[in-house]
Every structure is written in C-alpha cells, then in structure tokens.
Design an enzyme around this catalytic site. Structure first.
Site, mmCIF file in Angstrom:
data_model
loop_
_atom_site.group_PDB
_atom_site.id
_atom_site.type_symbol
_atom_site.label_atom_id
_atom_site.label_comp_id
_atom_site.label_asym_id
_atom_site.label_seq_id
_atom_site.Cartn_x
_atom_site.Cartn_y
_atom_site.Cartn_z
ATOM 1 N N ASN A 9 0.883 -1.166 0.000
ATOM 2 C CA ASN A 9 0.000 0.000 0.000
ATOM 3 C C ASN A 9 0.920 1.214 0.000
ATOM 4 O O ASN A 9 1.483 1.563 1.027
ATOM 5 C CB ASN A 9 -0.904 -0.018 1.240
ATOM 6 C CG ASN A 9 -1.742 1.238 1.375
ATOM 7 O OD1 ASN A 9 -1.823 2.041 0.446
ATOM 8 N ND2 ASN A 9 -2.374 1.406 2.531
ATOM 9 N N TRP A 10 1.080 1.805 -1.182
ATOM 10 C CA TRP A 10 2.032 2.916 -1.300
ATOM 11 C C TRP A 10 1.531 4.167 -0.578
ATOM 12 O O TRP A 10 2.312 5.081 -0.336
ATOM 13 C CB TRP A 10 2.279 3.248 -2.778
ATOM 14 C CG TRP A 10 3.019 2.200 -3.545
ATOM 15 C CD1 TRP A 10 3.540 1.018 -3.078
ATOM 16 C CD2 TRP A 10 3.335 2.247 -4.946
ATOM 17 N NE1 TRP A 10 4.153 0.329 -4.100
ATOM 18 C CE2 TRP A 10 4.043 1.062 -5.265
ATOM 19 C CE3 TRP A 10 3.084 3.172 -5.974
ATOM 20 C CZ2 TRP A 10 4.496 0.785 -6.556
ATOM 21 C CZ3 TRP A 10 3.536 2.894 -7.260
ATOM 22 C CH2 TRP A 10 4.241 1.716 -7.538
ATOM 23 N N LYS A 11 0.232 4.228 -0.298
ATOM 24 C CA LYS A 11 -0.354 5.441 0.309
ATOM 25 C C LYS A 11 -0.075 6.643 -0.602
ATOM 26 O O LYS A 11 -0.023 6.485 -1.816
ATOM 27 C CB LYS A 11 0.156 5.623 1.738
ATOM 28 C CG LYS A 11 -0.044 4.345 2.583
ATOM 29 C CD LYS A 11 0.182 4.526 4.050
ATOM 30 C CE LYS A 11 -0.049 3.205 4.775
ATOM 31 N NZ LYS A 11 0.124 3.310 6.233
ATOM 32 N N HIS A 96 -9.344 1.432 5.116
ATOM 33 C CA HIS A 96 -8.088 1.690 5.817
ATOM 34 C C HIS A 96 -8.337 2.691 6.943
ATOM 35 O O HIS A 96 -9.099 3.645 6.779
ATOM 36 C CB HIS A 96 -7.035 2.217 4.844
ATOM 37 C CG HIS A 96 -5.655 2.146 5.405
ATOM 38 N ND1 HIS A 96 -5.194 3.036 6.349
ATOM 39 C CD2 HIS A 96 -4.650 1.255 5.202
ATOM 40 C CE1 HIS A 96 -3.962 2.702 6.683
ATOM 41 N NE2 HIS A 96 -3.602 1.632 6.011
ATOM 42 N N GLU A 98 -6.646 5.070 7.972
ATOM 43 C CA GLU A 98 -6.354 6.464 7.604
ATOM 44 C C GLU A 98 -7.552 7.100 6.905
ATOM 45 O O GLU A 98 -7.844 8.279 7.099
ATOM 46 C CB GLU A 98 -5.083 6.517 6.724
ATOM 47 C CG GLU A 98 -3.839 6.172 7.551
ATOM 48 C CD GLU A 98 -2.687 5.579 6.763
ATOM 49 O OE1 GLU A 98 -2.689 5.642 5.518
ATOM 50 O OE2 GLU A 98 -1.766 5.028 7.410
ATOM 51 N N GLU A 168 -5.204 -4.574 10.662
ATOM 52 C CA GLU A 168 -4.129 -3.600 10.876
ATOM 53 C C GLU A 168 -4.384 -2.839 12.168
ATOM 54 O O GLU A 168 -5.169 -1.891 12.189
ATOM 55 C CB GLU A 168 -4.096 -2.600 9.712
ATOM 56 C CG GLU A 168 -3.874 -3.228 8.355
ATOM 57 C CD GLU A 168 -3.317 -2.221 7.355
ATOM 58 O OE1 GLU A 168 -2.264 -2.525 6.790
ATOM 59 O OE2 GLU A 168 -3.892 -1.147 7.179
ATOM 60 N N GLY A 174 2.974 2.325 10.827
ATOM 61 C CA GLY A 174 3.981 3.369 10.657
ATOM 62 C C GLY A 174 4.702 3.741 11.950
ATOM 63 O O GLY A 174 5.393 4.744 12.008
ATOM 64 N N SER A 214 3.776 -2.080 10.428
ATOM 65 C CA SER A 214 5.221 -2.228 10.618
ATOM 66 C C SER A 214 5.720 -3.637 10.292
ATOM 67 O O SER A 214 6.635 -4.145 10.943
ATOM 68 C CB SER A 214 5.619 -1.811 12.036
ATOM 69 O OG SER A 214 5.269 -0.456 12.265
ATOM 70 N N GLY A 235 2.946 -1.069 4.224
ATOM 71 C CA GLY A 235 3.072 0.348 3.905
ATOM 72 C C GLY A 235 4.514 0.710 3.606
ATOM 73 O O GLY A 235 5.015 0.508 2.498
ATOM 74 N N GLY A 236 5.214 1.226 4.620
ATOM 75 C CA GLY A 236 6.571 1.732 4.437
ATOM 76 C C GLY A 236 7.508 0.794 3.695
ATOM 77 O O GLY A 236 8.247 1.225 2.793
HETATM 78 P P1 13P Z 1 3.284 0.345 7.673
HETATM 79 O O1 13P Z 1 3.731 -0.956 7.059
HETATM 80 O O2 13P Z 1 4.038 1.541 7.155
HETATM 81 O O3 13P Z 1 3.212 0.268 9.160
HETATM 82 O O4 13P Z 1 1.770 0.578 7.150
HETATM 83 C C1 13P Z 1 0.858 -0.452 7.258
HETATM 84 C C2 13P Z 1 -0.359 -0.059 6.501
HETATM 85 O O5 13P Z 1 -1.075 0.849 6.889
HETATM 86 C C3 13P Z 1 -0.663 -0.780 5.252
HETATM 87 O O6 13P Z 1 -1.938 -0.490 4.800
#
Ligand code: 13P
Length: 252
Positions: A9-11, A96, A98, A168, A174, A214, A235-236
């Site tokens: 998930n590049w966000k 998500h 967010e 999640e 993050g 993470s 994510g990251g």
């Molecule tokens: P991180 O891997 O950066 O913690 O993010 C997880 C995430 O929100 C994937 O959708």
C-alpha cells in the site's frame, strides 16, 4: 485453500515516474525469483494504468487504495469503482484506518464502496483494526467484529469470496511497533471464527486474512508462520523493491 498474499500500500507516496520505477523494480526481482505467494501493488489512482502496463500480470496484480461511494456523476474529484476497473486494476483497498480517521469514512460509506467495487468486478482488501486505546481497554475483538458487521457481512457468501481481510492494528501502523506474532495470531483466529459464524467454516477457511502494521523483512517470517496469518499489507516497506521482496520471500 486460501491464497497467501503480500500486498503493498504505497499510500500518498511516489510521483508517477517514481511509481513506474518501483513497479519495474519489483517486477524485475520477481521475474528472476518466482514468488510463492500472490503479490499485489496498491497504488494511487494516477499510477494504476501505467503500473498495470509495467508489470507482468502473471506475477503481480494491481490495486487502488480507494474508490468513490457513488456510481458516477457530479462528484468532482472522485474516482469510481468502474474507473478503477477500467485501468486493469483487480483490487481496491477499502476501510483503511487512515481513510476512516482523516476522511470520516463511516461503516455506511464503506458498505456503499464495497458494493460498488464488487458490482464492478473488483476484489476488495477490507481493512479493520483497533486503536491503542481500544487495545488497552481490551476491546479489539468487539471492534473488528463491528467493522466486519458494519460494511461486509451484508454480502452473500458468493460475494464474500471476493473479500480479503487485512487486520491492521492502528497502533502498529507506521510506528515501528509490530503486534507480536502471538498477538496477531490470536486476533486473526478470532476474525476467522467470526467469519465462520457468519458464513460457515468452508468460507472462513478460504478467506485470506493479512496482517498490516510495521511488517518488514525481519518480522515477516515469524508472522507468516502462524496458521491464521495469510500474508501482509505493507506500507513503508513496500516503497523500496528490495524491502518489499524481503517480505515476499518470507513465503519461500
Ligand atoms: P506500515 O507498514 O508503514 O506500518 O503501514 C501499514 C499499513 O497501513 C498498510 O496499509
């Protein structure tokens, strides 16, 4: 049996050019090292068409990170599920934390998005998970159950086959703070039991439940060794091809 999946998930990261380079990088690595799981790249809307063209569809599927809760029409700035589908993307990430938190996406809005995504032939990666305060109050099970009931449990069993669940915990996103593999397994098993209560054991056994928060190359093997953890939503660590591959290879 259910699919093993590693999804990025590049966000809101990467320009179009950077995104194409990243997709190329992942594709090159996987061409040389066939993955033992399904690999999905979740990208911003504007990247979808080019990323679909860039990757080998036998190795990598492409996902949007959102879609509109309306079918079409005068909704300036929105992107419909039909538009996402028309890029060649196969998936959409919905729910998500967010989006729930910063864009006020309610269970009702998410239900409308899920319905439109499925009606347009997309598969849905549906995210659920509790906040730190909810975890400290030991409410995590009630939270994830309510999130499923609020937005996906109106589906028929046939429709539900197109849902991938991503657990999640918000406190792990993050933050560098991962759920321990035992903590994650406990709630994944609970989520599967909730799906079984609703749709029966066969459907629950076929549902992929991903862990997100993470997740990286160093903890993925331990997390993925658990019986109810079917992969990760990343994510990251999905923003560098090598880091992302380090997680994919946890399935080797
Ligand atoms: P991180 O891997 O950066 O913690 O993010 C997880 C995430 O929100 C994937 O959708």
């Amino acid at each position: 049996m259910r699919q093993k999946i590693v999804a990025g998930n590049w966000k809101m990261n990467n320009t179009l050019q950077e995104g194409i380079e990243l997709a190329k990088g992942v594709n090159e690595i996987l061409k040389a090292n066939a993955p033992k799981c399904k690999v999905i790249l979740g990208t911003p809307f504007i990247h979808l068409t080019e990323v679909v063209k860039t990757v080998d569809s036998k190795l990598i599927s492409v996902s949007a990170e959102n879609c509109a809760d309306k079918e079409k029409g005068a909704f300036t700035g929105e992107v419909s599920a039909a538009m996402v589908k028309s890029t060649g993307a196969e998936y959409v990430i919905l729910g998500h934390s967010e989006r729930r938190e910063y864009y006020n996406e309610t269970p009702e809005i998410l239900k409308a998005k899920v319905d439109l995504a499925l009606a347009n032939g997309l598969k849905v990666i549906f995210c659920i998970g509790e906040s730190l305060a909810q975890r400290e109050a030991n409410e995590q099970n009630a939270v994830v159950k309510a999130e499923l009931e609020g937005s996906v449990f109106h589906l028929s069993a046939e429709q539900f086959a197109n849902i991938v669940i991503a657990y999640e915990p918000i406190w792990a996103i993050g933050t560098g703070k991962t759920a321990t593999s035992d903590q994650a397994e406990e709630i994944h098993a609970y989520i599967r039991s909730v799906v079984a209560d609703k749709y029966g054991k066969a459907v629950a056994d076929n549902t992929s439940i991903l862990y997100g928060g993470s997740c990286k190359g160093s903890n993925a093997p331990e997390l993925f060794s658990k019986p109810d953890i079917d992969g990760g939503l990343i994510g990251g660590a999905s923003l560098k091809a090598g880091d992302f591959y380090d997680i994919i290879k946890a399935w080797n």
